[in-house]
Write an enzyme that holds these catalytic residues in place. Structure first.
Site, PDB file in Angstrom:
ATOM      1  CD  GLU A 362       0.838  -1.303  -0.943  1.00  0.00           C
ATOM      2  OE1 GLU A 362       1.262  -0.183  -0.674  1.00  0.00           O
ATOM      3  OE2 GLU A 362      -0.153  -1.794  -0.369  1.00  0.00           O
TER       4      GLU A 362
HETATM    5  C1  TNX Z   1      -1.407   1.913  -0.415  1.00  0.00           C
HETATM    6  S1  TNX Z   1      -2.825   2.233  -2.940  1.00  0.00           S
HETATM    7  C2  TNX Z   1      -2.243   0.822  -0.621  1.00  0.00           C
HETATM    8  C3  TNX Z   1      -3.219   0.483   0.410  1.00  0.00           C
HETATM    9  C4  TNX Z   1      -3.142   1.378   1.604  1.00  0.00           C
HETATM   10  C5  TNX Z   1      -2.910   2.803   1.163  1.00  0.00           C
HETATM   11  C6  TNX Z   1      -2.908   3.786   2.287  1.00  0.00           C
HETATM   12  C7  TNX Z   1      -2.786   0.731  -2.933  1.00  0.00           C
HETATM   13  C8  TNX Z   1      -3.178   0.075  -4.133  1.00  0.00           C
HETATM   14  N1  TNX Z   1      -2.347   0.135  -1.804  1.00  0.00           N
HETATM   15  O1  TNX Z   1      -3.060  -0.860   0.789  1.00  0.00           O
HETATM   16  O2  TNX Z   1      -4.331   1.286   2.299  1.00  0.00           O
HETATM   17  O3  TNX Z   1      -1.677   2.872   0.498  1.00  0.00           O
HETATM   18  O4  TNX Z   1      -2.887   5.088   1.811  1.00  0.00           O
END
Ligand code: TNX
Length: 569
Positions: A362
């Site tokens: 992300e």
């Molecule tokens: C996605 S899964 C994220 C996290 C959040 C999560 C909440 C991932 C690698 N990144 O930063 O905590 O969703 O479900």
């Protein structure tokens, strides 16, 4: 079917909202649901040899060969297995009240009760039947034989003995998990088990960044993993809301970046001594710690501590919300790479395990080409520490480095970019968001958790196959499975346990058991028998309607659920 009451039980739960700014309502709901589950459980039926979670590879019951553990029992062990024998004794002593001395197999007298034999030692002692038996059990397999006169566990390694000892623990009556002495016939069902894992990597992740969890909580989570033969604990140590590991060369990361968390609580961080303690505690339980330093995104806490790492050198305000994807370290500044090298260098030096997780998820504000170039440099810096790179599957487009492992968290099993990275040499850890994200709610009315990847009750967490889940990825490329617990809405140990149980054992079975044993109907029955064990051990759990918990109501006295002290031996 147990329901979640809206008011706490009369005697009142222990205060679970230890930290200010937390959510007592949710904590109490989780706690009360678990307490209710405990109240409703009937005395368990006698354990059968195949009542084990995760399901063993082969089980050969012999109903004529049950063994009963008695007060005069001793644990005989060859030197390589001594520490496993000590741990087995530590698990069994509180409930049985038996002294269970641990004796050296070579010097102890003839009375055999439990023999733990690692093959290496057994070879030096040709009279020992363990030599040869351990062949084929691999790094983690074991053989367990129960006869009228005793129990023998055989393995090629201490890890195998440890898994065998965990199986023996499950073969004893549920009351074995009581922390105080219980009058019980300590019967073990007769026969043999030969068992090995399907995948070498079986793990869970704890996000200690969104909410900080003290060392004792983490140790208790390690115990939960070890109980179900999970062998990796991934610690998500850094994120926008907090930096949780002390780094000597960049001290403000923890000193400043550690002071925040979601919801405005006080946060916290692990000193290097704390982290070493977690690692050592886990290692004794054959659990490898996988530290994650999330880069280049999810770095707001680092930027607050060191604005020189921020794009434009503008110090951002501390962040205690739950949005993602807005922060990143400046990929255009050389100082950023010094920071990465220093941090991964220190974390690698503190970590005996082979893995270092680079995050990579992300980073929405970083253009694709810049992101790829950053990741390639960061991967090289990790490789230079001698560790193997692990990262979220967003790392896929970056070039391969030796041994690289991608952790796939998608919700659609058709991911050509990840499949292509596998063709270039990457191996995979599977954490499908819509199957094993333990921060997802069980049902719409679950008091804590998310639902962006759907609702995940036990059956959904269990009913999939890591070997065939991703299109174009052969089973051989799958290193294993991991269940992540993100903690935006999870604030206490009781809430952590509520989200882990009963889904964690489902994921453990996917990672350990041969596919041929996969069977929802059988699994839910085996799992149901663990409810009384969790109750006896004071473990909070969700009384999922997917699982036929023993009934009728009130046949078992209420067990304390507030004893959350980790086993610190
Ligand atoms: C996605 S899964 C994220 C996290 C959040 C999560 C909440 C991932 C690698 N990144 O930063 O905590 O969703 O479900």
């Amino acid at each position: 079917m147990p329901t979640i009451p809206t008011t706490p039980a009369e005697s009142g739960p222990e205060p679970l909202d230890r930290l200010p700014g937390r959510q007592p309502a949710a904590a109490e709901l989780a706690h009360t649901a678990a307490r209710t589950a405990g109240d409703l459980l009937a005395p368990p039926a006698p354990v059968r040899l195949d009542d084990v979670v995760p399901a063993p590879e082969r089980v050969l019951p012999d109903p004529t060969a049950d063994f009963t553990l008695s007060a005069d029992a001793a644990i005989r062990v060859s030197p390589a297995g001594r520490d496993v024998a000590e741990q087995l004794a530590e698990w069994l002593r509180p409930a049985t009240g038996f002294p269970l001395p641990v004796a050296d197999a070579l010097v102890a007298d003839g009375r055999l009760v439990l023999t733990l034999s690692a093959a290496a030692t057994a070879t030096a002692n040709p009279g020992d039947a363990a030599a040869g038996v351990a062949d084929g059990l691999g790094d983690e397999g074991y053989r367990l034989d129960v006869t009228g006169s005793g129990v023998r566990i055989t393995a090629a390694t201490p890890a195998g003995l440890f898994h065998g000892a965990q199986t023996l623990r499950q073969l004893l009556p549920a009351a074995v998990d009581s922390t105080t002495p219980v009058t019980e016939r300590w019967a073990v069902p007769g026969g043999s088990i030969v068992d090995r894992p399907r995948f070498p990597y079986r793990g869970a992740m704890l996000d200690v960044a969104r909410h900080f969890f003290p060392v004792e909580d983490v140790l208790r989570v390690v115990d939960h993993l070890a109980r179900y033969k999970l062998n990796h604990l991934h610690l998500h140590l850094t994120d926008d809301q907090g930096w949780r590991i002390a780094v000597d060369s960049w001290p403000r990361l923890a000193e400043v970046g550690g002071t925040t968390e979601v919801g405005g609580g006080p946060g916290g961080f692990y000193t290097q001594a704390d982290y070493r303690r977690i690692v050592a505690y886990a290692a004794r339980r054959h659990v490898t710690v996988v530290p994650e330093i999330d880069l280049p995104g999810h770095t707001n806490a680092a930027l607050v501590a060191y604005p020189e790492l921020a794009p434009g050198k503008v110090p951002p305000p501390p962040y205690t919300g739950t949005e993602v994807g807005f922060s990143y370290v400046d990929p255009a500044d050389e100082r950023t790479y010094t920071f990465v090298a220093d941090v991964v260098g220190e974390v690698a030096a503190l970590t005996p395990g082979p893995w270092l997780h680079l995050g990579g998820d992300e980073a929405f504000k970083v253009p694709a080409d810049t992101y790829r170039a950053f990741v390639e440099r960061a991967q090289t810096l990790v490789a230079a520490t001698g560790k193997t790179v692990v990262g979220w599957h967003q790392l896929a487009p970056a070039g391969h480095v030796d041994g690289r492992v991608l952790q796939w968290w998608g919700t659609n099993g058709d991911d050509p970019e990840t499949a292509e990275a596998v063709r270039r040499g990457a191996r995979l850890i599977l954490s499908p968001g819509n199957r094993v994200y333990l921060d997802m709610k069980y049902a719409a009315d679950t008091p804590i958790g998310h639902d962006w990847a759907g609702l995940i009750d036990v059956r959904r967490a269990y009913d999939w196959d890591p070997g065939t889940h991703l299109t174009g990825v052969p089973a051989e490329a799958v290193l294993g499975v991991e269940a992540p617990l993100w903690t935006e809405s999870v604030t206490t140990l009781a809430e952590v346990e509520f989200m882990l149980f009963p889904r964690l054992p489902a994921v453990a079975e996917l990672g350990w058991s041969p596919r041929s044993t996969h069977d929802w109907a059988g699994f839910r029955e085996r799992l149901a028998a663990h409810g009384p064990r969790w109750t006896a051990a004071g473990i909070t759990f969700h009384p999922s309607p997917d699982v036929p918990w023993p009934t009728p109501a009130a046949a078992v006295p209420t067990q304390p659920t507030g004893d959350t002290t980790a086993d610190t031996h």
